[in-house]
Design a protein around this motif. Structure first.
Motif, PDB file in Angstrom:
ATOM      1  N   ASN A  38      74.005  77.293 -23.224  1.00 48.66           N
ATOM      2  CA  ASN A  38      73.604  78.314 -24.192  1.00 48.66           C
ATOM      3  C   ASN A  38      72.530  77.788 -25.142  1.00 48.66           C
ATOM      4  N   LYS A  39      72.648  76.530 -25.531  1.00 52.30           N
ATOM      5  CA  LYS A  39      71.637  75.908 -26.397  1.00 52.30           C
ATOM      6  C   LYS A  39      70.287  75.880 -25.685  1.00 52.30           C
ATOM      7  N   LEU A  40      70.290  75.520 -24.413  1.00 59.00           N
ATOM      8  CA  LEU A  40      69.061  75.492 -23.615  1.00 59.00           C
ATOM      9  C   LEU A  40      68.466  76.894 -23.520  1.00 59.00           C
ATOM     10  N   ALA A  84      58.498  80.693 -17.327  1.00 59.66           N
ATOM     11  CA  ALA A  84      57.625  80.856 -18.493  1.00 59.66           C
ATOM     12  C   ALA A  84      56.449  81.721 -18.059  1.00 59.66           C
ATOM     13  N   PHE A  85      56.179  82.743 -18.833  1.00 62.17           N
ATOM     14  CA  PHE A  85      55.152  83.699 -18.448  1.00 62.17           C
ATOM     15  C   PHE A  85      53.872  83.550 -19.263  1.00 62.17           C
ATOM     16  N   ASP A  86      53.978  83.339 -20.569  1.00 66.09           N
ATOM     17  CA  ASP A  86      52.790  83.291 -21.428  1.00 66.09           C
ATOM     18  C   ASP A  86      52.478  81.867 -21.872  1.00 66.09           C
ATOM     19  N   ASP A  87      53.287  81.344 -22.765  1.00 70.82           N
ATOM     20  CA  ASP A  87      53.019  80.030 -23.353  1.00 70.82           C
ATOM     21  C   ASP A  87      53.779  78.955 -22.576  1.00 70.82           C
ATOM     22  N   ILE A  88      53.158  78.449 -21.521  1.00 71.64           N
ATOM     23  CA  ILE A  88      53.846  77.476 -20.675  1.00 71.64           C
ATOM     24  C   ILE A  88      53.978  76.124 -21.378  1.00 71.64           C
ATOM     25  N   VAL A  89      53.082  75.825 -22.307  1.00 77.26           N
ATOM     26  CA  VAL A  89      53.155  74.550 -23.033  1.00 77.26           C
ATOM     27  C   VAL A  89      54.403  74.526 -23.912  1.00 77.26           C
ATOM     28  N   ALA A  90      54.664  75.615 -24.611  1.00 76.10           N
ATOM     29  CA  ALA A  90      55.845  75.681 -25.475  1.00 76.10           C
ATOM     30  C   ALA A  90      57.128  75.566 -24.656  1.00 76.10           C
ATOM     31  N   LYS A  96      61.321  69.581 -22.221  1.00 64.53           N
ATOM     32  CA  LYS A  96      61.183  68.124 -22.343  1.00 64.53           C
ATOM     33  C   LYS A  96      62.141  67.591 -23.406  1.00 64.53           C
ATOM     34  N   GLU A  97      62.216  68.278 -24.537  1.00 62.62           N
ATOM     35  CA  GLU A  97      63.142  67.879 -25.596  1.00 62.62           C
ATOM     36  C   GLU A  97      64.572  67.861 -25.075  1.00 62.62           C
ATOM     37  N   PHE A  98      64.902  68.877 -24.291  1.00 65.96           N
ATOM     38  CA  PHE A  98      66.258  68.960 -23.753  1.00 65.96           C
ATOM     39  C   PHE A  98      66.519  67.847 -22.741  1.00 65.96           C
ATOM     40  N   PHE A  99      65.530  67.542 -21.890  1.00 68.22           N
ATOM     41  CA  PHE A  99      65.671  66.459 -20.911  1.00 68.22           C
ATOM     42  C   PHE A  99      65.882  65.118 -21.616  1.00 68.22           C
ATOM     43  N   GLU A 100      65.210  64.933 -22.759  1.00 68.04           N
ATOM     44  CA  GLU A 100      65.234  63.639 -23.435  1.00 68.04           C
ATOM     45  C   GLU A 100      66.396  63.466 -24.409  1.00 68.04           C
ATOM     46  N   LYS A 124      55.737  66.633 -18.382  1.00 63.62           N
ATOM     47  CA  LYS A 124      55.665  65.865 -19.640  1.00 63.62           C
ATOM     48  C   LYS A 124      54.248  65.900 -20.207  1.00 63.62           C
ATOM     49  N   GLN A 125      53.244  65.799 -19.346  1.00 63.23           N
ATOM     50  CA  GLN A 125      51.859  65.883 -19.808  1.00 63.23           C
ATOM     51  C   GLN A 125      51.564  67.272 -20.364  1.00 63.23           C
ATOM     52  N   LEU A 126      52.065  68.274 -19.707  1.00 68.39           N
ATOM     53  CA  LEU A 126      51.896  69.645 -20.179  1.00 68.39           C
ATOM     54  C   LEU A 126      52.539  69.812 -21.554  1.00 68.39           C
ATOM     55  N   ALA A 127      53.699  69.195 -21.730  1.00 65.91           N
ATOM     56  CA  ALA A 127      54.409  69.275 -23.008  1.00 65.91           C
ATOM     57  C   ALA A 127      53.657  68.549 -24.122  1.00 65.91           C
ATOM     58  N   SER A 128      52.809  67.593 -23.766  1.00 65.94           N
ATOM     59  CA  SER A 128      52.082  66.840 -24.792  1.00 65.94           C
ATOM     60  C   SER A 128      50.817  67.560 -25.267  1.00 65.94           C
ATOM     61  N   LEU A 129      50.437  68.639 -24.587  1.00 62.61           N
ATOM     62  CA  LEU A 129      49.264  69.405 -25.003  1.00 62.61           C
ATOM     63  C   LEU A 129      49.562  70.192 -26.275  1.00 62.61           C
ATOM     64  N   PRO A 130      48.520  70.550 -27.028  1.00 59.22           N
ATOM     65  CA  PRO A 130      48.759  71.403 -28.197  1.00 59.22           C
ATOM     66  C   PRO A 130      49.254  72.773 -27.757  1.00 59.22           C
TER      67      PRO A 130
END
Length: 175
Positions: A38-40, A84-90, A96-100, A124-130
């Motif tokens: 549920n948190k995820l 994810a449909f719009d903001d794939i970075v978010a 990534k936060e959940f994996f870590e 992970k690289q995608l997650a590091s983008l703005p």
């Protein structure tokens, strides 16, 4: 037990999501508690993404003809899907936060980003983008900067003109 019609509806919805989603990540959720799940779901929903758990047999009917077909071998064992449909970075950042997290039992299986197969390092690289909001802010600044520069230059030019005119006036008065 779901009826055949209900299963067909699930397959139809999944196929639509597989076709429309810019980011699809398959995860193994084996050992996760309901609270963790549920948190995820909440963290992904906050960024406009979605997490679904569906039987692999139903997913196998949904992926043919979609970009997800490239990772069909990952549909084994307990499988959760991030859409994810719009903001794939978010969405990538939230996942990534959940994996870590220290005690996270969520495991990466496979992913498709914009129609191409991706591994966990690419996510992970995608997650590091703005994020989208940050990029929009940078764009606004970039568009606004030339206008501000012209305004500043004109203001500076007028100040210099006034100074020159005051100097000319002072010279004429002293002569």
């Amino acid at each position: 037990m779901k009826t055949r019609k209900a299963k067909e509806q699930i397959v139809k919805e999944l196929k639509e999501k597989f076709e429309k989603a810019s980011l699809v990540i398959l995860t193994n959720f084996d050992g996760m508690t309901v609270a963790e799940s549920n948190k995820l779901r909440r963290s992904l929903k906050e960024v406009g993404a979605e997490y679904k758990v569906v039987k692999n047999t139903l997913m196998r009917y949904a992926y043919p003809g979609t970009p997800v077909e490239q990772i069909k071998d990952a549909f084994t064992g307990p499988t959760g899907i991030v859409f994810a449909f719009d903001d794939i970075v978010a969405a990538a950042k939230a996942l990534k936060e959940f994996f870590e997290e220290k005690d996270s039992k969520l495991k990466f299986k496979a992913a498709v980003v914009e129609g191409k197969v991706a591994d966990v390092e690419m996510i992970k690289q995608l997650a590091s983008l703005p994020g989208r909001e940050e990029l929009l802010g940078q764009l606004a600044f970039t568009l606004k900067y030339p206008v501000n520069a012209v305004a500043w230059s004109l203001d500076n030019l007028f100040q210099k003109l006034v100074t020159v005119l005051e100097n000319v006036k002072a010279e004429k008065e002293s002569a």
